[in-house]
Write an enzyme that holds these catalytic residues in place. Structure first.
Site, PDB file in Angstrom:
ATOM      1  N   GLU A 140       0.899  -1.382  -0.161  1.00  0.00           N
ATOM      2  CA  GLU A 140      -0.118   0.059  -0.057  1.00  0.00           C
ATOM      3  C   GLU A 140       0.727   1.290  -0.052  1.00  0.00           C
ATOM      4  O   GLU A 140       1.974   1.335   1.320  1.00  0.00           O
ATOM      5  CB  GLU A 140      -1.050  -0.314   1.604  1.00  0.00           C
ATOM      6  CG  GLU A 140      -1.975   0.742   1.774  1.00  0.00           C
ATOM      7  CD  GLU A 140      -2.417   1.575   3.152  1.00  0.00           C
ATOM      8  OE1 GLU A 140      -2.192  -0.230   3.506  1.00  0.00           O
ATOM      9  OE2 GLU A 140      -2.752   2.453   3.565  1.00  0.00           O
ATOM     10  N   LYS A 149     -11.123   0.141   7.575  1.00  0.00           N
ATOM     11  CA  LYS A 149      -9.785  -0.315   8.505  1.00  0.00           C
ATOM     12  C   LYS A 149      -9.872   0.055   9.626  1.00  0.00           C
ATOM     13  O   LYS A 149     -10.876   0.692  10.151  1.00  0.00           O
ATOM     14  CB  LYS A 149      -8.828   0.704   7.800  1.00  0.00           C
ATOM     15  CG  LYS A 149      -7.118   1.399   8.006  1.00  0.00           C
ATOM     16  CD  LYS A 149      -6.985   1.317   7.317  1.00  0.00           C
ATOM     17  CE  LYS A 149      -5.805   2.692   7.484  1.00  0.00           C
ATOM     18  NZ  LYS A 149      -4.671   2.776   7.156  1.00  0.00           N
ATOM     19  N   ARG A 175       1.620   9.874   1.444  1.00  0.00           N
ATOM     20  CA  ARG A 175       1.932  11.247   1.394  1.00  0.00           C
ATOM     21  C   ARG A 175       3.128  11.817   1.501  1.00  0.00           C
ATOM     22  O   ARG A 175       4.512  12.718   1.969  1.00  0.00           O
ATOM     23  CB  ARG A 175       2.630  10.588   3.070  1.00  0.00           C
ATOM     24  CG  ARG A 175       1.519   9.416   3.758  1.00  0.00           C
ATOM     25  CD  ARG A 175       1.545   9.269   5.361  1.00  0.00           C
ATOM     26  NE  ARG A 175       1.055   8.534   5.830  1.00  0.00           N
ATOM     27  CZ  ARG A 175       0.659   8.425   7.687  1.00  0.00           C
ATOM     28  NH1 ARG A 175       2.340   8.493   8.147  1.00  0.00           N
ATOM     29  NH2 ARG A 175       0.065   7.421   7.769  1.00  0.00           N
ATOM     30  N   THR A 209      -3.496   6.517   2.490  1.00  0.00           N
ATOM     31  CA  THR A 209      -3.960   7.702   2.489  1.00  0.00           C
ATOM     32  C   THR A 209      -4.774   8.559   1.498  1.00  0.00           C
ATOM     33  O   THR A 209      -4.602   9.563   1.138  1.00  0.00           O
ATOM     34  CB  THR A 209      -2.528   8.397   2.855  1.00  0.00           C
ATOM     35  OG1 THR A 209      -1.228   8.090   3.405  1.00  0.00           O
ATOM     36  CG2 THR A 209      -2.602   9.660   3.761  1.00  0.00           C
TER      37      THR A 209
HETATM   38  O1  LIG Z   1      -1.800   6.668   5.554  1.00  0.00           O
HETATM   39  C1  LIG Z   1      -2.650   6.208   5.626  1.00  0.00           C
HETATM   40  O2  LIG Z   1      -3.940   5.659   4.910  1.00  0.00           O
HETATM   41  C2  LIG Z   1      -3.289   5.974   7.376  1.00  0.00           C
HETATM   42  O3  LIG Z   1      -4.261   4.962   7.367  1.00  0.00           O
HETATM   43  C3  LIG Z   1      -2.468   5.318   8.239  1.00  0.00           C
HETATM   44  C4  LIG Z   1      -1.603   4.182   8.181  1.00  0.00           C
HETATM   45  O4  LIG Z   1      -1.986   3.173   7.589  1.00  0.00           O
HETATM   46  C5  LIG Z   1      -1.287   3.697   9.180  1.00  0.00           C
HETATM   47  O5  LIG Z   1      -0.564   5.577   9.893  1.00  0.00           O
HETATM   48  C6  LIG Z   1       0.360   3.141   9.564  1.00  0.00           C
HETATM   49  O6  LIG Z   1       0.457   3.461  10.950  1.00  0.00           O
HETATM   50  P1  LIG Z   1       1.649   2.681  11.083  1.00  0.00           P
HETATM   51  O7  LIG Z   1       2.282   1.048  10.727  1.00  0.00           O
HETATM   52  O8  LIG Z   1       1.722   2.296  12.879  1.00  0.00           O
HETATM   53  O9  LIG Z   1       2.978   3.423  10.984  1.00  0.00           O
END
Ligand SMILES: O=C(O)C(=O)C[C@H](O)[C@H](O)COP(=O)(O)O
Length: 233
Positions: free
Chosen positions: A39, A126, A43, A66
């Site tokens: 995915e 999610k 960002r 994101t």
């Molecule tokens: O970017 C997106 O669409 C999100 O919804 C957030 C990410 O999926 C999370 O930030 C991942 O989280 P971590 O595994 O803790 O780094």
């Protein structure tokens, strides 16, 4: 449908890259570790280029993460994304994806958002940010009134708690960035991504609650085989 992808991929790596070249290395390292999807998050400005480059890697199914508006959906799909993940719930994005046949995974944090998602025919959401929202015990409680709905916990998931989440019957897969650390990308440690991917699959394969049978003689290679078994279920 997003459910088909999740059935074959108990861990969904969340990828943040600054260039298409890094994305290509990450995609190859994930595949080497037995993970066949990525995915790629919107960002960074490189997201579209990375999706385009990674979509050319045979055997890798690339999605966009994101995604916060319909314009990004269209850009992601034009670049080769095969599914869309959002950090929140947008009826516009869900409708846009559904009418175009694009698998979509919106995020829901409570019963109200879940009910809005159900109204649009969503069958898997999610759960983000999972750890901050209370972790596996919170998800078990939240899921109780919604039998049949799948949840993909993301946010704070890692090797220490992956099994807790995957043990829940409502969890077909978990998402997260722990297999793809920023430091590994920065330093070109692609084999570290492969190692973390294998480790994640070993944990996933050891959990029976996600529908997988625990394979005999579990090891990293076994986990990889198990994931490909699941993929062809
Ligand atoms: O970017 C997106 O669409 C999100 O919804 C957030 C990410 O999926 C999370 O930030 C991942 O989280 P971590 O595994 O803790 O780094």
């Amino acid at each position: 449908m997003i459910e088909d992808l999740l059935a074959g991929n108990p861990v969904i790596p969340v990828v943040v890259v600054d260039s298409a070249e890094d994305g290509r290395h990450v995609g190859e390292a994930l595949l080497e570790g037995g993970i066949s999807t990525a995915e790629v998050t919107f960002r960074t400005p490189a997201a579209e280029d990375a999706i385009r480059a990674m979509s050319r890697i045979p055997g890798l199914v690339v999605g966009a993460g994101t995604v916060i508006n319909v314009r990004q959906v269209d850009n992601a799909v034009a670049a080769g994304a095969r599914y869309v993940v959002s950090p929140g719930f947008s009826a516009d994005i869900v409708r846009h994806c559904t009418t175009r046949g694009i698998p979509v995974l919106p995020a829901c944090t409570d019963g109200s958002w879940i009910m809005a998602a159900l109204d649009l025919g969503v069958r898997t959401v999610k759960f983000f940010p999972a750890e901050v929202l209370g972790g596996a015990s919170a998800l078990a409680a939240l899921s109780a009134p919604f039998p049949g709905l799948g949840f993909v916990p993301t946010g704070g998931v890692g090797t220490a708690n992956l099994a807790d989440y995957l043990s829940l019957p409502c969890v077909p897969a978990c998402g997260g960035s722990w297999m793809v650390p920023a430091s590994a990308i920065r330093n070109g440690k692609w084999n570290e991504i492969t190692r973390l991917s294998r480790e994640a699959l070993v944990i996933a394969s050891s959990v029976c609650g996600n529908g997988a049978q625990k394979p005999a003689g579990l090891d990293a290679a076994g986990a990889v085989r198990r994931q490909s078994d699941l993929r062809h279920r």
